[in-house]
Structure formats: structure tokens, C-alpha cells
Design a protein around this motif. Structure first.
Motif, PDB file in Angstrom:
ATOM      1  N   THR B  29      13.225 -28.484  -1.186  1.00 38.47           N
ATOM      2  CA  THR B  29      12.803 -28.773  -2.554  1.00 38.47           C
ATOM      3  C   THR B  29      13.327 -27.662  -3.454  1.00 38.47           C
ATOM      4  O   THR B  29      13.495 -26.523  -3.012  1.00 38.47           O
ATOM      5  CB  THR B  29      11.263 -28.885  -2.665  1.00 38.47           C
ATOM      6  OG1 THR B  29      10.923 -29.220  -4.021  1.00 38.47           O
ATOM      7  CG2 THR B  29      10.567 -27.579  -2.322  1.00 38.47           C
ATOM      8  N   TRP B  31      13.242 -26.010  -7.654  1.00 40.39           N
ATOM      9  CA  TRP B  31      12.570 -26.044  -8.957  1.00 40.39           C
ATOM     10  C   TRP B  31      13.005 -24.839  -9.781  1.00 40.39           C
ATOM     11  O   TRP B  31      13.745 -23.992  -9.248  1.00 40.39           O
ATOM     12  CB  TRP B  31      11.038 -26.070  -8.756  1.00 40.39           C
ATOM     13  CG  TRP B  31      10.435 -24.794  -8.236  1.00 40.39           C
ATOM     14  CD1 TRP B  31       9.802 -23.834  -8.979  1.00 40.39           C
ATOM     15  CD2 TRP B  31      10.382 -24.344  -6.874  1.00 40.39           C
ATOM     16  NE1 TRP B  31       9.368 -22.812  -8.169  1.00 40.39           N
ATOM     17  CE2 TRP B  31       9.714 -23.099  -6.864  1.00 40.39           C
ATOM     18  CE3 TRP B  31      10.846 -24.847  -5.644  1.00 40.39           C
ATOM     19  CZ2 TRP B  31       9.505 -22.355  -5.699  1.00 40.39           C
ATOM     20  CZ3 TRP B  31      10.632 -24.112  -4.487  1.00 40.39           C
ATOM     21  CH2 TRP B  31       9.974 -22.888  -4.519  1.00 40.39           C
ATOM     22  N   SER B  51       4.961 -18.402  -7.926  1.00 41.22           N
ATOM     23  CA  SER B  51       5.583 -19.725  -7.913  1.00 41.22           C
ATOM     24  C   SER B  51       5.875 -20.180  -6.482  1.00 41.22           C
ATOM     25  O   SER B  51       5.697 -21.351  -6.139  1.00 41.22           O
ATOM     26  CB  SER B  51       6.860 -19.673  -8.751  1.00 41.22           C
ATOM     27  OG  SER B  51       7.493 -20.913  -8.760  1.00 41.22           O
ATOM     28  N   MET B  54       2.492 -21.192  -4.885  1.00 45.81           N
ATOM     29  CA  MET B  54       1.998 -22.455  -5.462  1.00 45.81           C
ATOM     30  C   MET B  54       2.742 -23.649  -4.881  1.00 45.81           C
ATOM     31  O   MET B  54       2.152 -24.661  -4.516  1.00 45.81           O
ATOM     32  CB  MET B  54       2.175 -22.449  -6.985  1.00 45.81           C
ATOM     33  CG  MET B  54       1.015 -21.801  -7.728  1.00 45.81           C
ATOM     34  SD  MET B  54       1.387 -21.648  -9.510  1.00 45.81           S
ATOM     35  CE  MET B  54       1.648 -23.388  -9.933  1.00 45.81           C
ATOM     36  N   LYS B  55       4.068 -23.487  -4.794  1.00 48.57           N
ATOM     37  CA  LYS B  55       4.892 -24.580  -4.259  1.00 48.57           C
ATOM     38  C   LYS B  55       4.558 -24.832  -2.786  1.00 48.57           C
ATOM     39  O   LYS B  55       4.477 -25.986  -2.327  1.00 48.57           O
ATOM     40  CB  LYS B  55       6.377 -24.220  -4.425  1.00 48.57           C
ATOM     41  CG  LYS B  55       7.363 -25.308  -4.048  1.00 48.57           C
ATOM     42  CD  LYS B  55       7.214 -26.575  -4.859  1.00 48.57           C
ATOM     43  CE  LYS B  55       7.718 -26.406  -6.273  1.00 48.57           C
ATOM     44  NZ  LYS B  55       7.759 -27.676  -7.040  1.00 48.57           N
ATOM     45  N   ASP B  57       1.637 -24.306  -1.341  1.00 54.38           N
ATOM     46  CA  ASP B  57       0.347 -25.030  -1.351  1.00 54.38           C
ATOM     47  C   ASP B  57       0.560 -26.517  -1.621  1.00 54.38           C
ATOM     48  O   ASP B  57       0.014 -27.372  -0.930  1.00 54.38           O
ATOM     49  CB  ASP B  57      -0.562 -24.462  -2.461  1.00 54.38           C
ATOM     50  CG  ASP B  57      -1.320 -23.227  -1.982  1.00 54.38           C
ATOM     51  OD1 ASP B  57      -1.259 -22.924  -0.759  1.00 54.38           O
ATOM     52  OD2 ASP B  57      -1.941 -22.550  -2.826  1.00 54.38           O
ATOM     53  N   GLU B  58       1.384 -26.779  -2.647  1.00 47.67           N
ATOM     54  CA  GLU B  58       1.693 -28.161  -3.011  1.00 47.67           C
ATOM     55  C   GLU B  58       2.192 -28.958  -1.807  1.00 47.67           C
ATOM     56  O   GLU B  58       1.885 -30.136  -1.667  1.00 47.67           O
ATOM     57  CB  GLU B  58       2.847 -28.120  -4.027  1.00 47.67           C
ATOM     58  CG  GLU B  58       2.551 -28.713  -5.392  1.00 47.67           C
ATOM     59  CD  GLU B  58       3.775 -28.540  -6.279  1.00 47.67           C
ATOM     60  OE1 GLU B  58       3.795 -27.545  -7.035  1.00 47.67           O
ATOM     61  OE2 GLU B  58       4.721 -29.348  -6.193  1.00 47.67           O
ATOM     62  N   LEU B  59       2.970 -28.281  -0.973  1.00 54.54           N
ATOM     63  CA  LEU B  59       3.597 -28.956   0.166  1.00 54.54           C
ATOM     64  C   LEU B  59       2.736 -28.849   1.431  1.00 54.54           C
ATOM     65  O   LEU B  59       3.162 -29.258   2.505  1.00 54.54           O
ATOM     66  CB  LEU B  59       4.992 -28.365   0.425  1.00 54.54           C
ATOM     67  CG  LEU B  59       6.001 -28.497  -0.724  1.00 54.54           C
ATOM     68  CD1 LEU B  59       7.268 -27.718  -0.426  1.00 54.54           C
ATOM     69  CD2 LEU B  59       6.346 -29.977  -0.965  1.00 54.54           C
ATOM     70  N   ASN B  60       1.530 -28.257   1.259  1.00 55.71           N
ATOM     71  CA  ASN B  60       0.620 -28.098   2.399  1.00 55.71           C
ATOM     72  C   ASN B  60       1.222 -27.341   3.573  1.00 55.71           C
ATOM     73  O   ASN B  60       1.055 -27.727   4.733  1.00 55.71           O
ATOM     74  CB  ASN B  60       0.126 -29.468   2.892  1.00 55.71           C
ATOM     75  CG  ASN B  60      -1.014 -29.964   2.042  1.00 55.71           C
ATOM     76  OD1 ASN B  60      -1.920 -29.183   1.703  1.00 55.71           O
ATOM     77  ND2 ASN B  60      -0.964 -31.238   1.676  1.00 55.71           N
TER      78      ASN B  60
END
Lengths: 322, 322
Positions: B29, B31, B51, B54-55, B57-60
Motif C-alpha cells: 500500500t 500513501w 503515519s 496508523m497505517k 493499525d488500519e491494516l490490522n
């Protein structure tokens, strides 16, 4: 390994330079043998092998004293297997130099291009003074070179790296070069090129020492030019400045790309010393980026004919110790 | 290590490009975040660190999924300690980028120059196609570059290597360059240089499309030149040929010295594609030694804006795996 010796071998068209060298790069003893070019040079590895063991006997040392052999050879070399594709002066074509010498001597062998090894020699024990980023330029009959980056020789994809003599100095209308192109640095800054330019200029002049020599001898040499320039002959100084402009520009362009710490000028023409270096440096400073110019020192090679055997030993030492 | 990810970070003056990339160089990914240049850029490493997590976490995914961070930065970099001497666009001066980011993230970090990392990215996954000897030339607002020899970036003695834009193309009477010299390749082959040359030529012409655009818009861009050249406008083709002559000559001179397998042309100007490459190649073939020309392929960069993050990951991957 510290009390072992290495063998440095520098194969030329007429003689083979050889030396026993210790692990610190000090020459223990050096000697030469003739290059036997008969029979497509097939006898050469046997000659080298015999000569090594005779010298070892002379010094009352056992074979175990030797840890390996580094060899510099002219021509195009396959770095992976130590084959010489082609060395015209010697007669080799697809010659398995590394394999033959390993079989003949029972010692590990590395082979590299003679100009590259001279650069390594200067890096290790000469004017390069340990610099891991170094550009070597050899001004002889031709113009050769070697490039060291991150402490390693740059060979490029097919062993052609370091062909500094064939940078184009005159893009349009330059003199023809042996390589088939025109306007190469070699056509200007080799001993031959310097003589050519001096002759052109002297033919149009009356009051220069060069014109006097030319009409007396029918020819001019690079040495005539530097001798006259050191006596402030105006035309000779003009020739020195012209060739130094092309050298300084070419070296600055390369330096902007590879950012060397040392730029070592060797070969017969470099005997001109400070007179040449100062002129080159003036033009180099004009064309190199300020930070590149700050980082780089231009110096005359100090090892002379020993550079090749010392560089060869540096290379085999790296290999044996890894 | 095979299921770990690496973080690629490419810091620019306005945005920071980021990506999670697997061990094969595939982007999982990607960004961007804004570059916070307030307070001399001191907030940037915290922004990057936040950042990343956070990313994640977003992707577990847990922190352990990440094996290290590669960072490309503009400006002069001390390779030994990852300090940025000076990056004008960002405000950094003697900024400990590597140390800060390691402390903030708890991950190993390597830092290198953004142009060098773009070259590595192209070597690994782009037009370089795995070539261990590669020359990258970036034609944008300026002209940058990167040089890879024996599979490693050439940094030179003080990190200046690869400054291909400042090779001198016009030794006497060239246009002034931002670096303080004159006649640099950048004054000719950057988007700005192409526009300048086109304007000079169009001002003296009446029947060229370029002259029409110039009188209509009061200016010309590099894109105008290539658009007109692709429609066979004679003056535009003359401009393309002139800049290609200087590029082909400079690249051939470097290639004779470093013998690359691939020459990758990137940056905005490279969008001109085959029209540009074919012209460069014509002049390159004239000035490169035949064996050097045979060994080298000139190609347009294929990774675009992803080259930097991919190259950054290549570098951290080498470090973590050793």
C-alpha cells in the motif's frame, strides 16, 4: 597470514614484471622475465611458474611461504573466469590465464586488467594514499585509466570501464583515434597527441623553440614540449595549456559523476610533474562543482612501474583473506 | 524474513511519499502525507512515525510485521551517520534524520539521497531490470542522476557522486547554471533548459509552431517542444536534436568510464518517450566505444514516482539481511 608473501605479476608485450610482496604491500624482491610470444603465448604461464619457484629457491623459502598470485594482463578480460578474450600484443585469444597459472603453481590466482591494477596499487601504497574513491589517468603512448569506487575496481558490464582515453574531447572535427572514433581525449593528451598538436602549432610559428627543434629534427616529442614550457617558451606553454584544458575538463566531468578523493596522473607524460598538474588543476577547478573540487586532490603517481605488481597483490590479498 | 514488510519513505519539499513494500519489492500500500517545514522541519520524523503506525493499525498488522525503514531525502547526506548536512527546501541543517526516526519508531533506518534511491528502485524493479551497473539520469526542473557500480550506489568521497546535471556541455560561453558554473548539462537538458533553447530559436523564426505558441502565450515549455516535434515541426526537431546531442555525448563519455548495462532516463522530460530516446541513442552511438555501446541499453524509467520508495526499501533490505 601475516608472514606470508604474495606474488605480483604484470604481463606486458615484451617483459613480465614480477615481485614477492608482503601483506603490507612492501616489495621483498622484484625481477623481470622476457615475454615469450611464440606459439600464441602458450609458454607464458609455465615461464611465470618456473620463475616464481626458482626465485623462491634462491631465497631459501618453501612454497608454503606464498599465499597467492595476482596478475595484471593487457587486453579484454572476463572477470568471472579469468579468461583473456584477446590480447593482441601477446597473441592470446580466449586464453584461460587464471586456470593455467593455478594448475602450474598450485596457488590461487586472480587476474585483472593492468590499468585497473595500477590504479589499485596507487590507492594502496602510492599517491592514492588509501583513498577508496579514486580516478587514475595514465598518459602514455595512449591514455588509459582506472576507476575505484567504494574501494573496489569498477569493471562495468563487460570489463570496459575506465576507458578514459576515449571520452570525446572534440565532438566535431577532432583528430582520428585508434579506436575508430574521432576527437578522443587520447588524440590530445597522449604523448602522441601532444606531439601532434605541438607539430601543428610549431609549423605555423618561427620564433618558438619548438619550431627550431622541429626544423632541426623533423619531429617533436611530448618531452620537447614540456622542456620548452619549463623554459617559458610561449608556444610550448600554449600547447601545455591546450592539452591541460581538455584533461581538466574531462576529469572534472568524471569527478562530478563519481566524486573521487584522489585523481592520480601516471604514465610517461606525468614526468612533467607540477608544470602539468598545475595547468590541469586550473581547468579542473573551473569545471568541477565546488564541493567536488574541494573533495579531490590531483597528484602524480608515485609507484612508477611497480604500481601494477602492487595492485595485483592487493587484489589477491583481498580474495585469499575472504 | 520473507513475510515481513519494509517501509519506503521519500521526503520531498511539499509531500512525503510512503509505502509498505514486501521483500520482493511489491508495493502493498502507498500513501502521502504533507511535509511540515515549520520549525526547521523538526516535526517531520514524528509525523512519519505516527503515519506508519496508523497505517499499520488500519491494516490490522502488528509492529513486528515491519523489518525496517528506508528513507530518501533531498540535500547533502552524511552516509556514515545519516545526518542531513543541509536540505534547503525542508529547513534541515545538520539534522540527525536516521537517529530521530530510529528513536521514534524503534526500527532500523537507512537514509540516502533521493536521486540515488530512484536509481536503485529502477535497478531492482524498473527499467534497470536487475542491472548491477546502471546510470540513471533524471530530466526534470533540473538534471539529476545516480550511478550504481557492482550493485552498489556510488556516493564518492563526500556524497556528491551522480551530479550528472553539472557535467559541462558547453565549456566556453554556456548559459549560467544555478550551481554557479556555466554551460552545465542542466542548462540544456532540463525542462527549463529545453524551454530556454526553444525560445531562443523560436524568436528567430516565423514559420514554426513554436514561434506561434511563443507569440500567443509569451512562453514555451518542454512539452510544447516535444508535442511540436512529434508533429514533425522542423524547428522543434532541431531543438530535440540539439539537447539530445548534449545528452548523448555526456552519457557516452560517462559510459566509456563506467560501462553501464542500463542507462535509465527518468523525470518529467522523459515522458517524451521514444522521440527523445531515439535521438539520444543516435548521438550516444556516435560517441560511445563500440563495445561500450553494445553493452548498454538506454530506456525510459518505468516506476515514475514509486522509484524512490522502492529503492529505499532495497537499501534497508540489504542492511537488515546482512
Amino acid at each position: 597470514m601475516d608472514n606470508h608473501w604474495f606474488v605480483g605479476v604484470d604481463i606486458g608485450g615484451t617483459t613480465i614484471k614480477m615481485a614477492f610482496i608482503d601483506t603490507y604491500g612492501e616489495i621483498i624482491t622484484k625481477w623481470e622475465i622476457a615475454t615469450n610470444t611464440h606459439n600464441e603465448g602458450r609458454q607464458i604461464t609455465t615461464d611465470i611458474s618456473k620463475s616464481i619457484f626458482m626465485k623462491l629457491d634462491e631465497l631459501n623459502e618453501p612454497k608454503e611461504k606464498l599465499a597467492g598470485i595476482g596478475v595484471g594482463a593487457p587486453g579484454f578480460i572476463n572477470m568471472e573466469n579469468g579468461f583473456i578474450y584477446k590480447a593482441v600484443n601477446i597473441g592470446w585469444k580466449d586464453f584461460p590465464l587464471k586456470d593455467r597459472l593455478e594448475v602450474d603453481t598450485g596457488l590461487p590466482v586472480v587476474v585483472d586488467n593492468d590499468a585497473n591494477l595500477a590504479a589499485l596499487g596507487e590507492m594502496w601504497r602510492g599517491a592514492g594514499d588509501g583513498a577508496k574513491n579514486l580516478l587514475a589517468v595514465t598518459l602514455g603512448t595512449g591514455v588509459g585509466g582506472g576507476l575505484i569506487a567504494n574501494g573496489n575496481i569498477v569493471h562495468g558490464v563487460n570489463g570496459m570501464a575506465g576507458e578514459i582515453g576515449h571520452l570525446t574531447s572534440v565532438a566535431k572535427g577532432g583528430a582520428p583515434c585508434n579506436c575508430g572514433k574521432t576527437g578522443c581525449l587520447e588524440t590530445i593528451a597522449s604523448a602522441t597527441g601532444i606531439a601532434r598538436i605541438a607539430k601543428e602549432k610549431a609549423s605555423e610559428s618561427n620564433d618558438s623553440e619548438l619550431a627550431i627543434i622541429l626544423s632541426r629534427d623533423g619531429k617533436l616529442t611530448a618531452k620537447d614540449v614540456f622542456d620548452a614550457a619549463s623554459k617559458e617558451d610561449a608556444l610550448a606553454l600554449e600547447v601545455v595549456d591546450e592539452i591541460s584544458f581538455h584533461l581538466g575538463l574531462a576529469i572534472a566531468n568524471l569527478a562530478n559523476a563519481v566524486n573521487p578523493e584522489k585523481i592520480v596522473i601516471g604514465g610517461g607524460v606525468s614526468k612533467a610533474g607540477d608544470l602539468l598538474i598545475d595547468h590541469i588543476n586550473k581547468h579542473f577547478q573551473t569545471y568541477a562543482l565546488p564541493r567536488v573540487a574541494q573533495g579531490a586532490k590531483i597528484a602524480v603517481a608515485t609507484l612508477g612501474n611497480d604500481a601494477g605488481v602492487i595492485g595485483a597483490v592487493w587484489l589477491i590479498k583481498q580474495k585469499v583473506n575472504n
